[in-house]
Design a protein around this motif. Structure first.
Motif, PDB file in Angstrom:
ATOM      1  N   GLU A  25       0.837  -1.204   0.000  1.00 26.50           N
ATOM      2  CA  GLU A  25       0.000   0.000   0.000  1.00 26.50           C
ATOM      3  C   GLU A  25       0.873   1.255   0.000  1.00 26.50           C
ATOM      4  OE1 GLU A  25      -3.849   1.535  -0.222  1.00 26.50           O
ATOM      5  OE2 GLU A  25      -3.096  -0.487  -0.436  1.00 26.50           O
ATOM      6  N   LEU A  26       1.915   1.261   0.812  1.00 24.24           N
ATOM      7  CA  LEU A  26       2.828   2.414   0.839  1.00 24.24           C
ATOM      8  C   LEU A  26       3.600   2.536  -0.471  1.00 24.24           C
ATOM      9  CD1 LEU A  26       4.133   2.113   4.489  1.00 24.24           C
ATOM     10  CD2 LEU A  26       2.636   3.893   3.578  1.00 24.24           C
ATOM     11  N   GLY A  27       3.811   1.423  -1.148  1.00 26.53           N
ATOM     12  CA  GLY A  27       4.483   1.443  -2.441  1.00 26.53           C
ATOM     13  C   GLY A  27       3.673   2.161  -3.517  1.00 26.53           C
ATOM     14  N   ARG A  28       2.382   2.351  -3.291  1.00 27.87           N
ATOM     15  CA  ARG A  28       1.521   3.053  -4.244  1.00 27.87           C
ATOM     16  C   ARG A  28       1.628   4.568  -4.134  1.00 27.87           C
ATOM     17  NH1 ARG A  28      -3.764   3.011  -4.728  1.00 27.87           N
ATOM     18  NH2 ARG A  28      -4.201   3.116  -2.506  1.00 27.87           N
ATOM     19  N   LEU A  29       2.357   5.071  -3.141  1.00 28.08           N
ATOM     20  CA  LEU A  29       2.462   6.516  -2.942  1.00 28.08           C
ATOM     21  C   LEU A  29       3.120   7.177  -4.153  1.00 28.08           C
ATOM     22  CD1 LEU A  29       3.594   6.700   0.779  1.00 28.08           C
ATOM     23  CD2 LEU A  29       1.443   7.538  -0.166  1.00 28.08           C
ATOM     24  N   PRO A  30       2.573   8.319  -4.592  1.00 30.81           N
ATOM     25  CA  PRO A  30       3.190   9.035  -5.716  1.00 30.81           C
ATOM     26  C   PRO A  30       4.617   9.471  -5.365  1.00 30.81           C
ATOM     27  CG  PRO A  30       1.031   9.964  -5.147  1.00 30.81           C
ATOM     28  CD  PRO A  30       1.377   8.970  -4.093  1.00 30.81           C
TER      29      PRO A  30
END
Length: 142
Positions: free
Chosen positions: A117-122
């Motif tokens: 989920e944190l890997g999806r951060l722009p």
């Protein structure tokens, strides 16, 4: 001896706890923690054990109902996901960018779902607090 003005009182007047030898022993005890960047305990049973591969996922909302309900404009799933993100990131992890927050979550042994989920951060943005992260991921906020 007493301390007056700029005069030095000496070690006997300053120290009320223990002697220099004990100070050095105490300093030596924490060196592993400072240099190794992890807890070093003499009693192994005090160390936190990581989650094993076969263990079931721990649900922060096991019954499916949240105490006190949910904020307006949010569903229970969004509340649980937001809480799970906040659980694995601490104040010291901020401010940071997305990749650094992923690394921080890995350092805290966060579950794969949180890391993904944190890997999806722009990329290219700096996040000051968990609220910024939640908004960037598109979760509703109250």
């Amino acid at each position: 001896m007493s301390e007056t003005g700029d005069q030095f009182a000496g070690t006997a007047a300053r120290s009320t706890k223990h002697n220099p030898r004990v100070d050095e022993e105490l300093e030596h005890e924490v060196q592993g923690m400072l240099k190794g960047r992890h807890a070093t305990r003499a009693e192994e049973w005090r160390e936190v054990e990581p989650q094993a591969e076969g263990d079931p996922d721990i649900d922060s909302d096991p019954e499916g109902t949240l105490m006190g309900g949910t904020p307006e404009g949010m569903d229970a799933d969004a509340v649980v996901r937001r809480a799970e993100l906040a659980r694995w990131l601490v104040r010291a992890d901020f401010p940071n960018d997305g990749p650094a927050l992923v690394e921080a979550a890995l350092d805290h042994r966060a579950p794969d779902a949180v890391v993904e989920e944190l890997g999806r951060l722009p990329e290219g943005e700096t996040y000051e607090r968990i609220g910024d992260v939640v908004r960037a991921l598109g979760y509703p906020t109250e």
